[in-house]
Design a protein around this motif. Structure first.
Motif, PDB file in Angstrom:
ATOM      1  N   PRO A  37      -5.725  -0.218  -2.203  1.00  0.00           N
ATOM      2  CA  PRO A  37      -6.070   1.154  -2.592  1.00  0.00           C
ATOM      3  C   PRO A  37      -5.151   2.162  -1.908  1.00  0.00           C
ATOM      4  O   PRO A  37      -4.709   1.941  -0.773  1.00  0.00           O
ATOM      5  CB  PRO A  37      -7.514   1.311  -2.100  1.00  0.00           C
ATOM      6  N   PRO A  38      -4.856   3.274  -2.578  1.00  0.00           N
ATOM      7  CA  PRO A  38      -3.982   4.276  -1.968  1.00  0.00           C
ATOM      8  C   PRO A  38      -4.624   4.891  -0.727  1.00  0.00           C
ATOM      9  O   PRO A  38      -5.850   4.973  -0.612  1.00  0.00           O
ATOM     10  CB  PRO A  38      -3.804   5.318  -3.081  1.00  0.00           C
ATOM     11  N   LEU A  39      -3.783   5.310   0.195  1.00  0.00           N
ATOM     12  CA  LEU A  39      -4.237   5.967   1.416  1.00  0.00           C
ATOM     13  C   LEU A  39      -3.679   7.387   1.424  1.00  0.00           C
ATOM     14  O   LEU A  39      -2.471   7.583   1.264  1.00  0.00           O
ATOM     15  CB  LEU A  39      -3.741   5.196   2.642  1.00  0.00           C
ATOM     16  N   THR A  40      -4.540   8.368   1.591  1.00  0.00           N
ATOM     17  CA  THR A  40      -4.127   9.778   1.640  1.00  0.00           C
ATOM     18  C   THR A  40      -4.378  10.306   3.046  1.00  0.00           C
ATOM     19  O   THR A  40      -5.466  10.122   3.602  1.00  0.00           O
ATOM     20  CB  THR A  40      -4.899  10.610   0.605  1.00  0.00           C
ATOM     21  N   ILE A  41      -3.371  10.958   3.613  1.00  0.00           N
ATOM     22  CA  ILE A  41      -3.453  11.380   5.024  1.00  0.00           C
ATOM     23  C   ILE A  41      -4.259  12.657   5.208  1.00  0.00           C
ATOM     24  O   ILE A  41      -5.149  12.725   6.070  1.00  0.00           O
ATOM     25  CB  ILE A  41      -2.036  11.566   5.606  1.00  0.00           C
ATOM     26  N   TYR A  42      -3.975  13.704   4.432  1.00  0.00           N
ATOM     27  CA  TYR A  42      -4.636  15.004   4.609  1.00  0.00           C
ATOM     28  C   TYR A  42      -5.438  15.378   3.364  1.00  0.00           C
ATOM     29  O   TYR A  42      -5.119  14.958   2.247  1.00  0.00           O
ATOM     30  CB  TYR A  42      -3.598  16.111   4.856  1.00  0.00           C
ATOM     31  N   ASP A  43      -6.468  16.205   3.552  1.00  0.00           N
ATOM     32  CA  ASP A  43      -7.165  16.778   2.408  1.00  0.00           C
ATOM     33  C   ASP A  43      -6.461  18.066   1.987  1.00  0.00           C
ATOM     34  O   ASP A  43      -5.412  18.424   2.538  1.00  0.00           O
ATOM     35  CB  ASP A  43      -8.652  17.009   2.722  1.00  0.00           C
ATOM     36  N   GLU A  44      -7.022  18.762   1.028  1.00  0.00           N
ATOM     37  CA  GLU A  44      -6.389  19.977   0.492  1.00  0.00           C
ATOM     38  C   GLU A  44      -6.219  21.059   1.555  1.00  0.00           C
ATOM     39  O   GLU A  44      -5.307  21.889   1.475  1.00  0.00           O
ATOM     40  CB  GLU A  44      -7.217  20.521  -0.684  1.00  0.00           C
ATOM     41  N   GLN A  50       0.849  -1.192   0.000  1.00  0.00           N
ATOM     42  CA  GLN A  50       0.000   0.000   0.000  1.00  0.00           C
ATOM     43  C   GLN A  50       0.886   1.244   0.000  1.00  0.00           C
ATOM     44  O   GLN A  50       1.812   1.349   0.803  1.00  0.00           O
ATOM     45  CB  GLN A  50      -0.927   0.021   1.212  1.00  0.00           C
ATOM     46  N   PHE A  51       0.588   2.160  -0.900  1.00  0.00           N
ATOM     47  CA  PHE A  51       1.292   3.436  -0.947  1.00  0.00           C
ATOM     48  C   PHE A  51       0.469   4.500  -0.235  1.00  0.00           C
ATOM     49  O   PHE A  51      -0.759   4.530  -0.346  1.00  0.00           O
ATOM     50  CB  PHE A  51       1.576   3.848  -2.394  1.00  0.00           C
ATOM     51  N   VAL A  52       1.171   5.353   0.509  1.00  0.00           N
ATOM     52  CA  VAL A  52       0.524   6.383   1.317  1.00  0.00           C
ATOM     53  C   VAL A  52       0.963   7.753   0.806  1.00  0.00           C
ATOM     54  O   VAL A  52       2.159   7.996   0.574  1.00  0.00           O
ATOM     55  CB  VAL A  52       0.885   6.223   2.807  1.00  0.00           C
ATOM     56  N   TYR A  53      -0.006   8.647   0.678  1.00  0.00           N
ATOM     57  CA  TYR A  53       0.216   9.969   0.099  1.00  0.00           C
ATOM     58  C   TYR A  53      -0.099  11.047   1.128  1.00  0.00           C
ATOM     59  O   TYR A  53      -1.102  10.940   1.851  1.00  0.00           O
ATOM     60  CB  TYR A  53      -0.676  10.163  -1.126  1.00  0.00           C
ATOM     61  N   PRO A  54       0.724  12.098   1.216  1.00  0.00           N
ATOM     62  CA  PRO A  54       0.446  13.135   2.219  1.00  0.00           C
ATOM     63  C   PRO A  54      -0.821  13.932   1.906  1.00  0.00           C
ATOM     64  O   PRO A  54      -1.594  14.250   2.799  1.00  0.00           O
ATOM     65  CB  PRO A  54       1.694  14.022   2.177  1.00  0.00           C
ATOM     66  N   LYS A  55      -1.018  14.279   0.610  1.00  0.00           N
ATOM     67  CA  LYS A  55      -2.181  15.056   0.183  1.00  0.00           C
ATOM     68  C   LYS A  55      -2.564  14.657  -1.236  1.00  0.00           C
ATOM     69  O   LYS A  55      -1.745  14.090  -1.962  1.00  0.00           O
ATOM     70  CB  LYS A  55      -1.859  16.566   0.203  1.00  0.00           C
ATOM     71  N   PRO A  56      -3.782  14.973  -1.667  1.00  0.00           N
ATOM     72  CA  PRO A  56      -4.151  14.712  -3.059  1.00  0.00           C
ATOM     73  C   PRO A  56      -3.192  15.437  -4.014  1.00  0.00           C
ATOM     74  O   PRO A  56      -2.815  16.587  -3.781  1.00  0.00           O
ATOM     75  CB  PRO A  56      -5.569  15.297  -3.167  1.00  0.00           C
ATOM     76  N   GLY A  57      -2.771  14.751  -5.048  1.00  0.00           N
ATOM     77  CA  GLY A  57      -1.889  15.351  -6.037  1.00  0.00           C
ATOM     78  C   GLY A  57      -0.415  15.297  -5.699  1.00  0.00           C
ATOM     79  O   GLY A  57       0.423  15.689  -6.505  1.00  0.00           O
ATOM     80  N   LYS A  58      -0.079  14.803  -4.506  1.00  0.00           N
ATOM     81  CA  LYS A  58       1.320  14.690  -4.099  1.00  0.00           C
ATOM     82  C   LYS A  58       1.835  13.276  -4.365  1.00  0.00           C
ATOM     83  O   LYS A  58       1.058  12.336  -4.462  1.00  0.00           O
ATOM     84  CB  LYS A  58       1.485  15.008  -2.609  1.00  0.00           C
TER      85      LYS A  58
END
Length: 248
Positions: free
Chosen positions: A225-232, A195-203
């Motif tokens: 599925p990808p996991l994103t920590i913060y929203d915009e 699983q890949f983790v993303y700090p924010k959408p688009g990063k």
């Protein structure tokens, strides 16, 4: 329980698991990576779990609410290991958990080979190369750079400890993903979940979680599925918020 604290220490809390953990600004503190690993790992309900490069015991402490398995942490730095042992006392988990001060490469002096059901590890992320600048704080340097334990060391020792079909779950940096896969396969641990983790959408992803099975079949890899920590706006996304604070 403040009598368990030493100078310059504090008690932090992971509200989702109702776990308290002793920390200090002078040494390495747990980050969200430990929370991500504890939630990602498909740990057994019973049996034996080992937390390598345990630091102050965060991952093992966070796992404790999800299992009745015995949990043993392995940590080289005595100050961190001592903090972890006091956190075990703080949470009244002495019957389930222990934390040993031990070099990773000596782990089989305390834990039998082929005896462990599941291993978790939040290892040093950065190769100890001459061009790399290490942190002047020796606690932080050892936690972040492969000074005392390399990726190869972690996976080699894990392969020796795990039972047939035992599992290893790691949190790391995406730039080391191919190293992780190649080294797992070198020691006959087949990657099965990623699983890949993303700090924010688009990063770009800044964390990768990998789980493998000792002597598993070479096929059947699942990319979660990808996991994103913060929203915009910088607020926690619901899944990440649930890991930290629990679900309403």
């Amino acid at each position: 329980m403040t009598d368990l604290l030493q100078p310059n220490e504090r008690i932090d809390q992971l509200y989702a698991n109702d776990i308290q953990i002793i920390q200090s600004h002078e040494v390495f503190s747990f980050s969200i990576d430990a929370v991500l690993l504890a939630n990602f790992a498909s740990i057994p309900k019973r049996g034996t779990i080992v937390d390598l490069c345990a630091g102050n015991g965060a991952v093992g402490l966070f796992l404790s609410a999800r299992t009745q398995a015995s949990i043993t942490g392995i940590e080289l730095q005595d100050r961190l290991a001592d903090m972890g042992r006091r956190s075990i006392q703080l949470n009244k988990l002495e019957d389930q958990m222990q934390l040993l001060t031990l070099d990773l490469n000596d782990v089989t002096t305390s834990i039998k080979k082929d005896s462990v059901d599941f291993i978790v590890c939040n290892p040093p992320y950065f190769k100890e190369l001459p061009t790399n600048k290490t942190n002047p704080n020796p606690y932080l340097a050892a936690a972040r750079h492969e000074i005392h334990a390399t990726l190869d060391d972690v996976i080699k020792q894990s392969a020796g400890l795990l039972k047939f079909n035992g599992k290893l779950a790691m949190v790391h940096r995406p730039e080391r993903f191919l190293d992780i896969v190649e080294t797992m396969k070198k020691y006959n641990i087949m990657p099965k979940r990623v699983q890949f983790v993303y700090p924010k959408p688009g990063k770009e992803a800044n964390v990768v979680l990998v789980e493998g099975i000792r002597q598993g079949k070479p096929d059947g890899l699942k990319i979660l599925p990808p996991l994103t920590i913060y929203d915009e706006e910088g607020n926690y996304q619901p899944e990440a918020k649930g890991m930290l604070y629990g679900n309403d």
